[in-house]
Design a protein around this motif. Structure first.
Motif, short mmCIF file in Angstrom:
data_model
loop_
_atom_site.label_atom_id
_atom_site.label_comp_id
_atom_site.label_asym_id
_atom_site.label_seq_id
_atom_site.Cartn_x
_atom_site.Cartn_y
_atom_site.Cartn_z
N THR A 1 -75.96 61.23 -19.10
CA THR A 1 -75.84 60.61 -17.78
C THR A 1 -74.47 59.93 -17.62
OG1 THR A 1 -76.88 58.58 -18.61
CG2 THR A 1 -78.33 60.25 -17.64
N VAL A 2 -73.93 59.43 -18.72
CA VAL A 2 -72.60 58.80 -18.67
C VAL A 2 -71.52 59.85 -18.44
CG1 VAL A 2 -70.95 57.38 -19.94
CG2 VAL A 2 -73.40 56.96 -20.20
N LEU A 3 -71.72 61.04 -19.02
CA LEU A 3 -70.69 62.07 -18.97
C LEU A 3 -70.82 62.99 -17.77
CD1 LEU A 3 -70.60 63.00 -22.76
CD2 LEU A 3 -68.90 61.71 -21.47
N ARG A 4 -71.72 62.68 -16.85
CA ARG A 4 -71.82 63.51 -15.66
C ARG A 4 -70.55 63.46 -14.82
NH1 ARG A 4 -77.99 62.12 -13.59
NH2 ARG A 4 -79.07 63.36 -15.20
N GLY A 5 -69.86 62.35 -14.88
CA GLY A 5 -68.58 62.21 -14.20
C GLY A 5 -67.70 61.23 -14.95
N ALA B 1 -57.05 67.50 -13.24
CA ALA B 1 -56.78 67.23 -11.82
C ALA B 1 -58.06 66.94 -11.06
CB ALA B 1 -56.06 68.42 -11.20
N CYS B 2 -59.22 67.24 -11.63
CA CYS B 2 -60.49 66.96 -10.96
C CYS B 2 -60.90 65.51 -11.08
CB CYS B 2 -61.59 67.85 -11.56
SG CYS B 2 -61.82 67.60 -13.33
N THR B 3 -60.21 64.73 -11.88
CA THR B 3 -60.57 63.32 -12.09
C THR B 3 -59.65 62.44 -11.26
OG1 THR B 3 -61.22 63.84 -14.37
CG2 THR B 3 -60.93 61.53 -13.82
N PRO B 4 -60.19 61.73 -10.27
CA PRO B 4 -59.33 60.87 -9.44
C PRO B 4 -58.92 59.62 -10.23
CG PRO B 4 -61.65 60.62 -8.84
CD PRO B 4 -61.60 61.69 -9.89
N PRO B 5 -57.95 58.87 -9.69
CA PRO B 5 -57.20 59.10 -8.45
C PRO B 5 -56.03 60.05 -8.64
CG PRO B 5 -56.57 57.00 -9.38
CD PRO B 5 -57.66 57.54 -10.27
N PRO C 1 -64.92 58.40 -15.60
CA PRO C 1 -64.45 57.27 -14.78
C PRO C 1 -63.05 57.54 -14.24
CG PRO C 1 -64.32 56.74 -17.11
CD PRO C 1 -65.03 58.05 -17.02
N PRO C 2 -62.58 56.73 -13.30
CA PRO C 2 -61.22 56.92 -12.76
C PRO C 2 -60.18 57.01 -13.87
CG PRO C 2 -62.39 55.31 -11.45
CD PRO C 2 -63.28 55.61 -12.61
N LEU C 3 -59.27 57.94 -13.69
CA LEU C 3 -58.27 58.23 -14.72
C LEU C 3 -57.31 57.06 -14.89
CD1 LEU C 3 -57.20 60.48 -16.61
CD2 LEU C 3 -55.77 61.26 -14.71
N LEU D 1 -62.56 60.32 -23.60
CA LEU D 1 -63.84 60.09 -24.27
C LEU D 1 -63.79 58.83 -25.14
CD1 LEU D 1 -64.68 63.76 -25.33
CD2 LEU D 1 -65.79 62.43 -23.52
N VAL D 2 -62.67 58.64 -25.82
CA VAL D 2 -62.52 57.44 -26.66
C VAL D 2 -62.54 56.18 -25.80
CG1 VAL D 2 -60.95 56.23 -28.23
CG2 VAL D 2 -61.34 58.68 -28.51
N LEU D 3 -61.93 56.24 -24.62
CA LEU D 3 -61.96 55.08 -23.72
C LEU D 3 -63.38 54.79 -23.23
CD1 LEU D 3 -58.72 55.69 -21.61
CD2 LEU D 3 -59.09 53.94 -23.36
N MET D 4 -64.24 55.81 -23.19
CA MET D 4 -65.64 55.63 -22.77
C MET D 4 -66.55 55.38 -23.97
SD MET D 4 -65.63 58.93 -20.24
CE MET D 4 -67.38 58.83 -19.87
#
Length: 459
Positions: free
Chosen positions: A422-426, A376-380, A428-430, A407-410
């Motif tokens: 640095t990539v995993l600090r946040g 739930a912390c990952t928008p939107p 991407p939009p869900l 993670l697989v999508l990233m």
């Protein structure tokens, strides 16, 4: 029903000019408001010969109908109205949420037309079945009905608009936008969540009694979290007030406080005078009745529910019945879930897992918020609601596979980065639909013993 002698006289509208969509018994309250506005505006504008409110609305509706006739066939109505007495046209109760800003009739019609176009064919049939199940319950076979509901959620999804709201077909589609924007609230999703989570019914008075007890021992911690809950999400801020969130979390803290204050049960064999004494009630620690992440877990429920009582019972039942290992002071379930993220990633994508391990990046560093809050912390927020449909249908333990899917999508971005941290600090939009597809495909890759651990880690 007898009316008061002091009530103002409301002139009945002319039968020939009453729109067909306002003759339903469900529209009685709306019709009274329009008649009152008509009487007031007629008295106010008599000197200037200005048209009344109803006259203006009828002119706009006739103008809109003319435009639709010129541009093509009219929009298909969502579904037939339900039988009388099964639904109440009202706003969300027990909430301080600010009123939704009024939209123009043209904008409201365009939005409803888009929804109507989206609900056709199989989607429309699926939604009809879901609405019938919610209204009338299963027909005999409870297990089969639940399986059908889960399958429908997985294969068809719950058709929603851009705000993530699932519209029921209960209200007329030709009412003015100022009314439909308030009436078109989420109805179907919140009831499906209540069914899937098997949440028990709750009287509103029971929730109010918790509110009237005042500040709980964890009130200071709650106030320190509520103002920053989904602070950057405009949809949440527009619909849910901080006061609603404070009340719900304070009531939840009182509930956990009372549960922990109960003395331990006496053993049946303890019958001697020295062991038959009632043990003293323990004093709950404020840190154990309100834990990190509860504010974010309750936020989607407040957003989708029609009342705070609904959101409260869903939040409490999710934590106590489905995530009991997440609400202990040491959060053992969360830490087991983080370890499972690393293990499952190594099974599903060994190269990506090795790359992260070489950079000393374990899931406890980058995935703690996602495990704790069921993503739930990952928008939107609308994407979170879609993901939760799937998790509530097939088990909240699958959130771990949903994190692996993200993670697989990233993957390409992580592998190409010299410093993947640095990539995993946040995240991407869900992309909830794609995440659900990947999570389902990963289930067959997980060994049976590991999958059993996955199911058990929330208990």
């Amino acid at each position: 029903m007898a009316t008061s002698s002091h009530a103002p006289h409301l002139p009945p509208p002319a039968p020939s000019s009453t729109p067909a969509h306002l003759t339903s018994p469900r529209s009685t309250r709306t019709l009274r408001k329009l008649q009152s506005a008509h009487a007031l505006s007629s008295n106010y504008t008599a000197a200037g010969n200005a048209p009344s409110l109803i006259s203006q609305q009828r002119q706009l509706q006739h103008h809109k109908s003319a435009i639709l006739r010129d541009s093509g066939p009219p929009p298909v109505p969502l579904l037939a109205a339900p039988p009388q007495g099964q639904l109440r046209s009202r706003m969300r109760a027990d909430s301080d949420s600010a009123a939704v800003a009024e939209m123009s009739i043209g904008a409201g019609a365009a939005r409803r037309t888009a929804i109507a176009k989206k609900i056709n064919g199989e989607d429309k049939n699926s939604k009809e079945e879901l609405e019938m199940l919610v209204r009338q319950g299963p027909k005999g076979d409870l297990t089969g009905s639940l399986a059908s509901l889960r399958r429908s959620v997985l294969l068809d999804g719950l058709v929603a608009d851009s705000d993530g709201m699932v519209h029921c077909s209960s209200f007329p589609t030709l009412l003015p936008a100022s009314f439909t924007d308030r009436l078109f609230q989420s109805q179907l999703r919140i009831y499906i969540w209540l069914i899937l989570l098997n949440a028990p019914p709750l009287r509103t008075d029971a929730y109010l009694s918790l509110i009237h007890r005042g500040a709980s021992p964890a009130y200071a911690k709650i106030r320190n979290d509520t103002f920053r809950t989904l602070a950057t999400d405009p949809l949440f801020k527009r619909r849910v007030s901080e006061a609603s969130l404070i009340r719900l979390l304070n009531a939840l803290a009182w509930t956990l406080h009372d549960a922990q204050s109960q003395p331990p049960q006496k053993h049946a064999l303890n019958t001697s005078p020295t062991t038959d004494r009632t043990p003293p009630k323990p004093t709950p620690d404020p840190a154990s009745i309100y834990l990190q992440g509860m504010n974010v877990l309750s936020a989607p429920f407040l957003y989708a529910a029609r009342s705070e009582a609904e959101a409260y019972i869903l939040t409490h039942h999710l934590l106590s019945a489905h995530l009991p290992a997440y609400i202990h002071a040491t959060m053992p379930g969360v830490h087991r879930g983080l370890a499972l993220v690393d293990r499952l990633l190594a099974i599903i994508d060994p190269k990506l897992a090795a790359h992260l391990a070489a950079a000393a990046l374990s899931a406890s560093i980058y995935a703690f918020p996602s495990v704790l809050t069921l993503c739930a912390c990952t928008p939107p927020l609308p994407e979170v609601l879609y993901l939760w449909d799937f998790l509530f249908a097939y088990g909240v333990h699958l959130n771990i596979l949903a994190i692996v899917a993200q993670l697989v999508l990233m993957r390409e971005e992580i592998l190409a980065a010299d410093r993947p941290g640095t990539v995993l600090r946040g995240f991407p939009p869900l992309r909830a639909k794609r995440v659900v597809q990947l999570a389902v495909s990963f289930v067959g890759m997980v060994p049976a013993a590991v999958y059993e651990e996955l199911v058990a880690h929330v208990r």
